[in-house]
Structures are given as C-alpha cells and as structure tokens.
Enzyme design. Structure first.
Site, PDB file in Angstrom:
ATOM      1  CG  ASP A 212      -2.425 -13.880  -9.935  1.00  0.00           C
ATOM      2  OD1 ASP A 212      -3.565 -13.548  -9.556  1.00  0.00           O
ATOM      3  OD2 ASP A 212      -2.159 -15.000 -10.401  1.00  0.00           O
TER       4      ASP A 212
ATOM      5  CG  HIS B 245      -6.714 -12.085  -2.052  1.00  0.00           C
ATOM      6  ND1 HIS B 245      -7.764 -12.714  -1.427  1.00  0.00           N
ATOM      7  CD2 HIS B 245      -6.295 -12.927  -3.020  1.00  0.00           C
ATOM      8  CE1 HIS B 245      -7.948 -13.901  -1.967  1.00  0.00           C
ATOM      9  NE2 HIS B 245      -7.067 -14.048  -2.950  1.00  0.00           N
TER      10      HIS B 245
HETATM   11  C1  SDX Z   1      -6.745 -13.929  -7.571  1.00  0.00           C
HETATM   12  O1  SDX Z   1     -10.556 -14.781  -4.564  1.00  0.00           O
HETATM   13  C2  SDX Z   1      -9.475 -15.484  -4.747  1.00  0.00           C
HETATM   14  O2  SDX Z   1      -9.156 -16.334  -3.908  1.00  0.00           O
HETATM   15  C3  SDX Z   1      -8.702 -15.188  -5.994  1.00  0.00           C
HETATM   16  C4  SDX Z   1      -7.359 -15.874  -6.104  1.00  0.00           C
HETATM   17  C5  SDX Z   1      -7.497 -17.371  -6.269  1.00  0.00           C
HETATM   18  O3  SDX Z   1      -6.549 -18.099  -5.932  1.00  0.00           O
HETATM   19  O4  SDX Z   1      -8.525 -17.813  -6.847  1.00  0.00           O
HETATM   20  O5  SDX Z   1      -6.573 -15.604  -4.951  1.00  0.00           O
HETATM   21  C6  SDX Z   1      -6.595 -15.388  -7.342  1.00  0.00           C
HETATM   22  O6  SDX Z   1      -7.631 -13.531  -8.293  1.00  0.00           O
HETATM   23  C7  SDX Z   1      -5.828 -12.983  -6.851  1.00  0.00           C
HETATM   24  C8  SDX Z   1      -6.143 -11.484  -7.175  1.00  0.00           C
HETATM   25  C9  SDX Z   1      -5.488 -11.144  -8.508  1.00  0.00           C
HETATM   26  N1  SDX Z   1      -5.889  -9.799  -8.944  1.00  0.00           N
HETATM   27  C10 SDX Z   1      -5.030  -8.771  -8.953  1.00  0.00           C
HETATM   28  O7  SDX Z   1      -3.866  -8.812  -8.541  1.00  0.00           O
HETATM   29  C11 SDX Z   1      -5.585  -7.501  -9.565  1.00  0.00           C
HETATM   30  C12 SDX Z   1      -5.205  -6.299  -8.698  1.00  0.00           C
HETATM   31  N2  SDX Z   1      -5.935  -6.413  -7.476  1.00  0.00           N
HETATM   32  C13 SDX Z   1      -7.136  -5.616  -7.335  1.00  0.00           C
HETATM   33  O8  SDX Z   1      -7.851  -5.417  -8.516  1.00  0.00           O
HETATM   34  C14 SDX Z   1      -7.942  -5.961  -6.090  1.00  0.00           C
HETATM   35  O9  SDX Z   1      -7.071  -6.016  -5.046  1.00  0.00           O
HETATM   36  C15 SDX Z   1      -8.801  -7.194  -6.074  1.00  0.00           C
HETATM   37  C16 SDX Z   1      -9.682  -7.275  -7.268  1.00  0.00           C
HETATM   38  C17 SDX Z   1      -7.976  -8.424  -5.990  1.00  0.00           C
HETATM   39  C18 SDX Z   1      -9.668  -7.080  -4.834  1.00  0.00           C
HETATM   40  O10 SDX Z   1     -10.532  -5.991  -5.089  1.00  0.00           O
HETATM   41  P1  SDX Z   1     -11.277  -5.292  -3.900  1.00  0.00           P
HETATM   42  O11 SDX Z   1     -11.805  -6.299  -2.939  1.00  0.00           O
HETATM   43  O12 SDX Z   1     -12.207  -4.266  -4.439  1.00  0.00           O
HETATM   44  O13 SDX Z   1     -10.116  -4.544  -3.155  1.00  0.00           O
HETATM   45  P2  SDX Z   1     -10.363  -3.805  -1.825  1.00  0.00           P
HETATM   46  O14 SDX Z   1     -11.812  -3.686  -1.485  1.00  0.00           O
HETATM   47  O15 SDX Z   1      -9.477  -4.479  -0.828  1.00  0.00           O
HETATM   48  O16 SDX Z   1      -9.825  -2.317  -2.150  1.00  0.00           O
HETATM   49  C19 SDX Z   1      -9.679  -1.448  -1.066  1.00  0.00           C
HETATM   50  C20 SDX Z   1      -8.929  -0.235  -1.608  1.00  0.00           C
HETATM   51  C21 SDX Z   1      -9.637   0.467  -2.747  1.00  0.00           C
HETATM   52  O17 SDX Z   1      -9.185   1.803  -2.681  1.00  0.00           O
HETATM   53  P3  SDX Z   1     -10.167   2.958  -2.051  1.00  0.00           P
HETATM   54  O18 SDX Z   1     -11.427   2.963  -2.895  1.00  0.00           O
HETATM   55  O19 SDX Z   1     -10.420   2.507  -0.626  1.00  0.00           O
HETATM   56  O20 SDX Z   1      -9.378   4.238  -2.137  1.00  0.00           O
HETATM   57  O21 SDX Z   1      -7.671  -0.668  -2.155  1.00  0.00           O
HETATM   58  C22 SDX Z   1      -7.591  -0.298  -3.511  1.00  0.00           C
HETATM   59  C23 SDX Z   1      -9.015  -0.135  -3.985  1.00  0.00           C
HETATM   60  O22 SDX Z   1      -9.045   0.770  -5.096  1.00  0.00           O
HETATM   61  N3  SDX Z   1      -6.923  -1.372  -4.213  1.00  0.00           N
HETATM   62  C24 SDX Z   1      -5.864  -1.219  -4.991  1.00  0.00           C
HETATM   63  C25 SDX Z   1      -5.509  -2.503  -5.435  1.00  0.00           C
HETATM   64  N4  SDX Z   1      -6.355  -3.399  -4.914  1.00  0.00           N
HETATM   65  C26 SDX Z   1      -7.239  -2.691  -4.162  1.00  0.00           C
HETATM   66  N5  SDX Z   1      -5.185  -0.091  -5.355  1.00  0.00           N
HETATM   67  C27 SDX Z   1      -4.128  -0.285  -6.175  1.00  0.00           C
HETATM   68  N6  SDX Z   1      -3.718  -1.490  -6.642  1.00  0.00           N
HETATM   69  C28 SDX Z   1      -4.390  -2.618  -6.293  1.00  0.00           C
HETATM   70  N7  SDX Z   1      -3.998  -3.781  -6.739  1.00  0.00           N
END
Ligand code: SDX
Length: 392
Positions: A330, A273
């Site tokens: 989700d 998130h």
């Molecule tokens: C919603 O904003 C809101 O409030 C949204 C929401 C709402 O109510 O409106 O809460 C609803 O959209 C919830 C999120 C739903 N999406 C997902 O579940 C999709 C999977 N999640 C990811 O795509 C990701 O976590 C995000 C998009 C939600 C956040 O993306 P970020 O901010 O880029 O994640 P981050 O900066 O915290 O990532 C840090 C690291 C990275 O790895 P490195 O480059 O450091 O090696 O964590 C990794 C990312 O690649 N990472 C994940 C991951 N999420 C982040 N790796 C594997 N699986 C994941 N889900």
C-alpha cells in the site's frame, strides 16, 4: 500472553485452526510471493489481470482460446439490472465508495437468488462471471456518484481495463480516448493485488462461505473487511499521511520521530505486515514502476519524492529495522492511483477489484472441499471462573 507470561499451551489450548490452500505461497522472511507457483515478478511482467484471474480460479494458465472465451463471457455480463442503478440514487453523494461497493454487491445478489446456490456448480460459475464483470461497473458508478456525473454504459468492444477506465473517466459530453500507458499500468497494479493467501479479507470470505452463504454474501463481507485502514484501507491512509506531512510543513524526520514515540497512535501507514518481515515484493514492483508511470502520464507529484524520503529514513532507522518494518503493497500505490486521476477514496475500491479473483478462488476452493466445516475460531477464555449469583 505478554501480561500473564502463560502460553496458550498452559491453557490446554492448541491452535489447530490452520487453512490448507493450494492457491498462493508467501515466504515472509524471504519476501517471496507466488500465485499457483508462478513468481509475482514474472506474472506482473508478462501476464494480464484476466489471465491471472483464470490462473488463480482454475489452477493453471489458460490457453489462448480459454482466455478469449473467458474475456468474452465477462464482457457479456457487464450490464447491471436497470433497477439496480436506482439503488445508487438512494445513497448520499458523500458515501464512501467502499460502503457503496459492499452494499451494492449485496443488492446485486437479490437479482440472482435463484442462481446463486453454492451447491450448484453452474450457479458458482455464473456467479463468478457476474462478479468479475459487474464489480468494476459498480465501482465506477460509485466513483461517478461521488463526483455527480452520469453513469455510462459499459462498452464491450473494449478490454476489461479500458472498459473500467472509460466508465470512470469517460463522460457523455465527449468521446473517451484510450491511454495505453494508463491501461498497462492499472492492469499491472491489479495483478499485484489479486491474491495474498489468508489475509483478513480473504479469511473473511472463506469464513462467511463456510456457513453455506453464497458467493455474493461472502464477497460483500470481504469488501467490508478490506475497508479497514490496517488492511486495504491503508492505501488511502498513506496518501492522507503524505498530504498531512506536506501541508503541515513538518520535516519527514520529525514525523518519523512522532511515529517512533507513538504520539497519538500515529503509524507509518503503508509500512509493516503480519507476514512480510522483509520488503514486500509487491511494494518493490510498485515503486519500480511509479517513476515510469508518472512520467508516462506526464505527472510530477512531490508526494512521490516525499514517500521515497520517508522510506529512506525509515529503512535506515533502528526502530523500524528492529521491528522488521518495511514498505508493504500500500505504500506507493496511492501515488500512482492519484496520478491516474482516481480520487483518494477510490483507492481501496481498486484494491477490491484487484483482490476479487483471489477471493473467488479461495471461496471456490473452500466450497469444493468436502472436508470443509463451518468456521469456528477457537478462543482463549481469560474471564472469571464459576461464581454464584448473590442471594437477594
Ligand atoms: C495489507 O495480510 C495481508 O496479506 C494483507 C495485505 C494483503 O495483500 O491482503 O498484504 C494488505 O493489509 C497490508 C498492510 C496494510 N496496512 C498498513 O500499512 C497499516 C500500517 N501497518 C500496521 O498497522 C501494521 O504493520 C500491520 C497492521 C500491517 C501489522 O500489524 P502487527 O502485526 O501488529 O505489526 P507487528 O506485530 O509487526 O508490530 C510490531 C511492532 C509494534 O511496536 P511495539 O509494540 O513492538 O513497540 O511494530 C510496530 C507495532 O506498534 N508497528 C508499527 C507499524 N506497524 C507495526 N509502528 C509504526 N508504523 C507502522 N506501520
């Protein structure tokens, strides 16, 4: 910044684009979520979707009379113009319900162009009622379209949620039987989705509204933003991920290794998130109710056990702990929606119905604020400096 080592300040760039709002408070580190100061746990336990919608839009909990009148007004606006029903026949039955929803909201606005002036408080109020009443009907028609069944007319003697469920699962061949377990479970899930501060789709609604576009146009834009798999589309992607693991016979541990190795960009959908770096309080509430809802519906879905195993492994794994990745709203919702009988492609539509009151509340807050200026996100220019066009 990661590559150049320079910070935004080095470019003389200070991001002042923050949004002031009094609607929802989130503490991502503590896993706190409050709508107008009320903790989400208490609202989910004691309130209803419509009561929370009133709270978000008008700022205070309604009196019993206010809530009754609100419910009554919404029931009086559930019918769509008969011509609008023909709009659906122009779309293929294979259309994704989120595409149907966003385009139908734009089409809806064409019937009310003379009563959708953002500067007219009565128009804003009327549009609020029309969207709250008609979006569920449009959503149900998108569902019926996808399964080739006839559209039903709303039954205004039913509650908001029961009317929606009947429009989705009722048919002309037999009477629809209300299921209180289903109604209560869906109402609670809708509450959990009603607002979430400046997420991508809400920011989109505010940005589009800041140009003077009406509420219909802004909501249609918000629906499109929510559609993305990194945002609301994640609930659909989680079910697809779980089904792929189940069908492949691959162990959960092996799948988690592929995620950690970032193989083919695979992600653990429903995890992570932008704000929560702790357990999303909504995910906790959904997980708590998942067992009870499936048992109440007499559904035993191995995907729920698979989701729990996936969560368990991930929460104990340093890769996810170091990145502070926890289940978000989700992760478990799709298993419940599936148990309710909704097709996977309707999951994000349910998210949109849940989020509608929050979108409206934010649009009205922005629209009513005299200090609001047109949104214009700043950029950090990283392109070429001035250069001369070659002489020819
Ligand atoms: C919603 O904003 C809101 O409030 C949204 C929401 C709402 O109510 O409106 O809460 C609803 O959209 C919830 C999120 C739903 N999406 C997902 O579940 C999709 C999977 N999640 C990811 O795509 C990701 O976590 C995000 C998009 C939600 C956040 O993306 P970020 O901010 O880029 O994640 P981050 O900066 O915290 O990532 C840090 C690291 C990275 O790895 P490195 O480059 O450091 O090696 O964590 C990794 C990312 O690649 N990472 C994940 C991951 N999420 C982040 N790796 C594997 N699986 C994941 N889900």
């Amino acid at each position: 910044t990661k590559q150049s080592g320079l910070t935004a300040l080095d470019y003389g760039f200070v991001n002042t684009a923050s949004t002031r709002s009094a609607i929802t408070y989130i503490d991502g580190n503590e896993g706190i979520l409050r709508y107008r100061g009320y903790p989400i746990e208490q609202l989910a336990q004691n309130s209803t979707y419509l009561e929370v919608a009133w709270l978000l839009i008008y700022g205070e909990l309604p009196t019993a009379d206010e809530l009754g009148a609100f419910d009554e007004r919404i029931r009086r606006h559930t019918l769509l113009h008969e011509d609008l029903k023909r709009f659906f026949s122009a779309l293929p039955h294979t259309a994704h319900p989120m595409s149907v929803l966003s385009s139908a909201v734009s089409a809806l606005s064409t019937y009310y162009e003379d009563t959708s002036d953002p500067e007219n408080p009565d128009h804003v109020e009327m549009t609020t009622m029309r969207l709250l009443a008609k979006l569920p009907v449009i959503a149900a028609y998108a569902h019926k379209k996808s399964v080739g069944q006839a559209f039903l007319y709303p039954d205004n003697s039913l509650s908001f949620v029961d009317n929606f469920l009947r429009l989705n699962f009722g048919n002309l061949a037999e009477p629809y039987e209300i299921d209180p377990t289903l109604s209560k479970a869906l109402d609670r899930l809708l509450i959990l989705h009603e607002d979430h501060e400046q997420n991508a789709s809400t920011s989109t609604v505010r940005l589009v509204g800041s140009t003077g576009a009406n509420l219909y146009a802004s909501i249609s834009a918000g629906i499109n933003a929510l559609y993305g798999p990194l945002h609301g589309g994640a609930n659909e992607a989680v079910l697809q991920m779980l089904a792929r693991i189940q069908d492949s016979g691959e162990s959960v541990a092996k799948f988690v290794e592929r995620v950690k190795n970032k193989e083919d960009g695979v992600k653990l959908m429903g995890f992570g998130h932008r704000v929560y770096k702790n357990y999303d309080p909504r995910a906790k509430l959904v997980k708590e109710s998942a067992d009870a809802v499936l048992a109440g519906l007499g559904v035993n879905d191995p995907l729920l056990d698979l989701a729990k195993e996936l969560e368990q492994i991930a929460l104990e794994d340093d890769y996810f702990k170091e990145r502070r990745l926890y289940p978000n709203v989700d992760f478990y919702t799709g298993v419940i929606y599936k148990a309710m009988g909704f097709p996977t492609r309707m999951f994000t539509v349910l998210f949109a119905i849940g989020r509608l009151p929050g979108w409206i509340a934010h649009w009205r807050e922005m629209n009513a604020d005299p200090a609001t200026k047109i949104g214009r996100p700043q950029q950090l220019y990283t392109g070429a400096g001035e250069r001369q066009f070659p002489q020819r």
